[in-house]
Design an enzyme around this catalytic site. Structure first.
Site, PDB file in Angstrom:
ATOM      1  N   LYS A  93      21.437  -7.596 -21.979  1.00  0.00           N
ATOM      2  CA  LYS A  93      20.597  -7.537 -23.173  1.00  0.00           C
ATOM      3  C   LYS A  93      21.339  -8.143 -24.333  1.00  0.00           C
ATOM      4  O   LYS A  93      22.513  -7.821 -24.566  1.00  0.00           O
ATOM      5  CB  LYS A  93      20.272  -6.061 -23.485  1.00  0.00           C
ATOM      6  CG  LYS A  93      19.479  -5.859 -24.756  1.00  0.00           C
ATOM      7  CD  LYS A  93      18.003  -5.969 -24.493  1.00  0.00           C
ATOM      8  CE  LYS A  93      17.179  -6.165 -25.752  1.00  0.00           C
ATOM      9  NZ  LYS A  93      17.052  -7.610 -26.115  1.00  0.00           N
ATOM     10  N   GLN A 114      28.538  -7.834 -27.577  1.00  0.00           N
ATOM     11  CA  GLN A 114      27.293  -7.136 -27.227  1.00  0.00           C
ATOM     12  C   GLN A 114      27.514  -6.058 -26.158  1.00  0.00           C
ATOM     13  O   GLN A 114      26.844  -5.026 -26.166  1.00  0.00           O
ATOM     14  CB  GLN A 114      26.261  -8.172 -26.739  1.00  0.00           C
ATOM     15  CG  GLN A 114      24.818  -7.733 -26.865  1.00  0.00           C
ATOM     16  CD  GLN A 114      24.255  -7.903 -28.268  1.00  0.00           C
ATOM     17  OE1 GLN A 114      24.485  -8.931 -28.911  1.00  0.00           O
ATOM     18  NE2 GLN A 114      23.533  -6.924 -28.749  1.00  0.00           N
ATOM     19  N   LYS A 117      28.774  -3.056 -28.142  1.00  0.00           N
ATOM     20  CA  LYS A 117      27.742  -2.628 -29.087  1.00  0.00           C
ATOM     21  C   LYS A 117      26.632  -1.884 -28.338  1.00  0.00           C
ATOM     22  O   LYS A 117      26.228  -0.791 -28.715  1.00  0.00           O
ATOM     23  CB  LYS A 117      27.163  -3.868 -29.785  1.00  0.00           C
ATOM     24  CG  LYS A 117      26.203  -3.568 -30.896  1.00  0.00           C
ATOM     25  CD  LYS A 117      25.411  -4.798 -31.330  1.00  0.00           C
ATOM     26  CE  LYS A 117      26.272  -5.951 -31.769  1.00  0.00           C
ATOM     27  NZ  LYS A 117      25.504  -7.010 -32.449  1.00  0.00           N
ATOM     28  N   LYS A 129      24.186 -12.755 -23.992  1.00  0.00           N
ATOM     29  CA  LYS A 129      23.805 -13.497 -25.196  1.00  0.00           C
ATOM     30  C   LYS A 129      23.448 -14.910 -24.792  1.00  0.00           C
ATOM     31  O   LYS A 129      23.899 -15.398 -23.750  1.00  0.00           O
ATOM     32  CB  LYS A 129      24.991 -13.536 -26.168  1.00  0.00           C
ATOM     33  CG  LYS A 129      24.591 -13.778 -27.597  1.00  0.00           C
ATOM     34  CD  LYS A 129      24.227 -12.486 -28.287  1.00  0.00           C
ATOM     35  CE  LYS A 129      23.716 -12.700 -29.686  1.00  0.00           C
ATOM     36  NZ  LYS A 129      23.664 -11.444 -30.450  1.00  0.00           N
ATOM     37  N   GLY A 168      16.022 -11.950 -30.561  1.00  0.00           N
ATOM     38  CA  GLY A 168      16.388 -12.928 -31.576  1.00  0.00           C
ATOM     39  C   GLY A 168      17.839 -12.806 -32.010  1.00  0.00           C
ATOM     40  O   GLY A 168      18.546 -11.867 -31.656  1.00  0.00           O
ATOM     41  N   ASP A 169      18.281 -13.786 -32.749  1.00  0.00           N
ATOM     42  CA  ASP A 169      19.558 -13.785 -33.469  1.00  0.00           C
ATOM     43  C   ASP A 169      19.369 -14.874 -34.532  1.00  0.00           C
ATOM     44  O   ASP A 169      18.228 -15.260 -34.813  1.00  0.00           O
ATOM     45  CB  ASP A 169      20.739 -14.081 -32.508  1.00  0.00           C
ATOM     46  CG  ASP A 169      22.097 -13.720 -33.114  1.00  0.00           C
ATOM     47  OD1 ASP A 169      22.495 -12.555 -33.018  1.00  0.00           O
ATOM     48  OD2 ASP A 169      22.763 -14.602 -33.694  1.00  0.00           O
ATOM     49  N   THR A 213      18.233  -4.307 -38.145  1.00  0.00           N
ATOM     50  CA  THR A 213      19.663  -4.562 -38.302  1.00  0.00           C
ATOM     51  C   THR A 213      20.099  -4.235 -39.733  1.00  0.00           C
ATOM     52  O   THR A 213      21.114  -3.556 -39.950  1.00  0.00           O
ATOM     53  CB  THR A 213      20.007  -6.021 -37.945  1.00  0.00           C
ATOM     54  OG1 THR A 213      19.386  -6.344 -36.703  1.00  0.00           O
ATOM     55  CG2 THR A 213      21.498  -6.224 -37.822  1.00  0.00           C
ATOM     56  N   ASN A 244      17.024 -12.096 -42.285  1.00  0.00           N
ATOM     57  CA  ASN A 244      16.391 -10.779 -42.209  1.00  0.00           C
ATOM     58  C   ASN A 244      17.397  -9.631 -42.218  1.00  0.00           C
ATOM     59  O   ASN A 244      17.091  -8.554 -42.689  1.00  0.00           O
ATOM     60  CB  ASN A 244      15.378 -10.688 -41.064  1.00  0.00           C
ATOM     61  CG  ASN A 244      16.026 -10.468 -39.727  1.00  0.00           C
ATOM     62  OD1 ASN A 244      17.036 -11.095 -39.431  1.00  0.00           O
ATOM     63  ND2 ASN A 244      15.477  -9.572 -38.927  1.00  0.00           N
TER      64      ASN A 244
END
Ligand code: GLU
Length: 448
Positions: A93, A114, A117, A129, A168-169, A213, A244
């Site tokens: 993920k 990630q 996290k 990722k 997204g990123d 986030t 964002n």
């Protein structure tokens, strides 16, 4: 038997040798390894099972050609990536980043972060990722759509709701997720909402995902400030970026009574002594996809400094929410000198190792990205739960869950830091708490 320090140095040397030129990846591995010394001293089984060596080598690295045509009919070729790092705790993920600077080293640094996290969430998701060296800036909707369709024409075979779930990123938001989901559905003939997170709310997205986030970072910092008997109330804050993450961090800080006086984009810094007007920023960035310099046209009192350094603006709390290594040692010293008491990394690895060291030595409360910005992927995990149950949750309910997750992450990092001998060091706490869960799962699942 080699001592822990020598062992760690050996692992690091091997990572550098095996992944030449991938500086950001080396940097994140170094940072995690530095925190793990007391853990390896106490748990020799992790050394015996070569847990760290296994974690530093991704399960799978996928690289592919992404050809697409612009509106004039000209053909372009980009490079796509997906690094499936570890599925010890659940399906891979992590987000997708579209930015011209993206190369394998970027994706590996983000994928490695990630793992830990996602582990901190405790919600059963692994780490991965992806992305591409595509620049969405200045592209029309149809160009972005054609790029996303081409990208998905390769990636679809590697993902799935129980395999690997992109989101997204930087450069990838609901628009891009929509185009990719559409193409995935077309190729597979499956309406599998659980394969993507960050979807729009009316077709399977979770409320708060877009805000998550930024909100999460503010929630994490509120907890940190509380341990210092402080709060956001009346505090002057600086938030870099204006995507964002930055926008919703600003929104929450303002709600908590803080005053955000500066933000930025790649063109420069906006400084507004009276506090930023968030509606203007949202209009410029979200509706018009414009530049932050335009803020000064709408507000006389604000100053725009082209290529300015946001970290010279005096503040009580600073949130780097733009990109990796955007805050270096000189910036850290300036912030400390100006009386800053707390840092929350809204972006991934925005502070250089020297900057982090300076903050820790000065006793500044430092919220590392893998904890402080985990709110985004936390709501992704909630989105997956919602999709699996074919449910649709309210904004309030989802936001409440996000808040509780961030409180839990804060407490786990604080406790792990304390248990392993560095109280107040959230960086060590996050690395240790994240690592322990993955390491135990890796051992339990055998040599894989
Ligand atoms: N890209 C975000 C991050 O850095 C979110 C990933 C996700 O939601 O899967 O954590």
């Amino acid at each position: 038997m080699t001592d822990t320090k020598t062992n760690i140095e050996g692992i690091y040397e091997q990572v550098v040798g095996r992944n030449p030129g991938e500086d950001e990846f080396h940097q994140t591995v170094r940072e995690v390894l530095n925190s793990l010394e007391p853990v390896l001293d106490r748990h020799h089984e992790f050394v015996e099972h070569k847990v760290i060596e296994r974690l530093c080598e991704p399960d799978r690295q996928i690289m592919f050609r992404v050809p697409w045509q612009d509106d004039e009919g000209e053909i372009h070729v980009n490079r796509g990536f997906r690094v499936e790092f570890s599925n010890a705790l659940g399906p891979y993920k992590g987000g997708l980043r579209f930015h011209p600077s993206v190369y394998l080293g970027t994706v590996k640094f983000l994928g490695f972060e990630q793992i830990f996290k996602n582990s901190l969430l405790g919600l059963g998701i692994g780490g991965g990722k992806g992305g591409a060296d595509f620049d969405p800036k200045g592209k029309s909707d149809s160009e972005v759509m054609r790029f996303c369709q081409s990208y998905m024409t390769e990636l679809y075979r590697h993902i799935g709701e129980n395999i690997d779930i992109p989101a997204g990123d930087t450069g990838v938001g609901p628009r891009e997720i929509g185009y990719m989901f559409g193409q995935y559905k077309r190729i597979t003939n499956r309406y599998e909402t659980g394969t993507f997170t960050g979807k729009e709310v009316n077709w399977g997205g979770a409320p708060v995902r877009f805000e998550a986030t930024g909100y999460g970072c503010a929630y994490f910092m509120r907890e940190m400030l509380q341990t210092l008997d402080e709060s956001f109330e009346g505090k002057t804050c600086v938030v870099s970026g204006s995507g964002n993450v930055a926008i919703y961090a600003i929104e929450k800080i303002q709600e908590f009574g803080g005053k955000v006086v500066a933000c930025s984009d790649s063109g420069g810094v906006i400084h507004d002594e009276e506090g930023l007007d968030l509606e203007t920023i949202k209009r410029i960035k979200q509706v018009e996809r414009g530049r932050i310099s335009e803020y000064a046209e709408a507000h006389d009192r604000a100053q725009f400094e082209e290529d300015g350094n946001i970290w010279t603006v005096p503040c009580d709390a600073a949130l780097p929410c733009a990109t990796q290594n955007e805050l270096d040692e000189d910036d850290a010293r300036k912030l400390i000198e100006n009386g800053c008491i707390a840092i929350g990394e809204g972006a991934n690895m925005p502070c250089t190792p020297e900057a982090v060291q300076a903050f820790l030595e000065a006793g500044v409360a430092f919220g590392p990205g893998k904890a402080a910005n985990a709110g985004g992927v936390a709501v992704s995990a909630l989105e997956m739960q919602q999709n699996a149950g074919r449910e649709s949750w309210s904004f309030e309910y989802t936001d409440q869950q996000l808040k509780e997750i961030m409180q839990k992450i804060h407490a786990d990092c604080r406790d792990a830091a304390e248990e392993y001998g560095t109280p107040g060091n959230y960086l060590n706490g996050a690395n240790i708490a994240g690592f322990l869960m993955v390491a135990r799962a890796l051992i339990a699942q055998g040599l894989i």
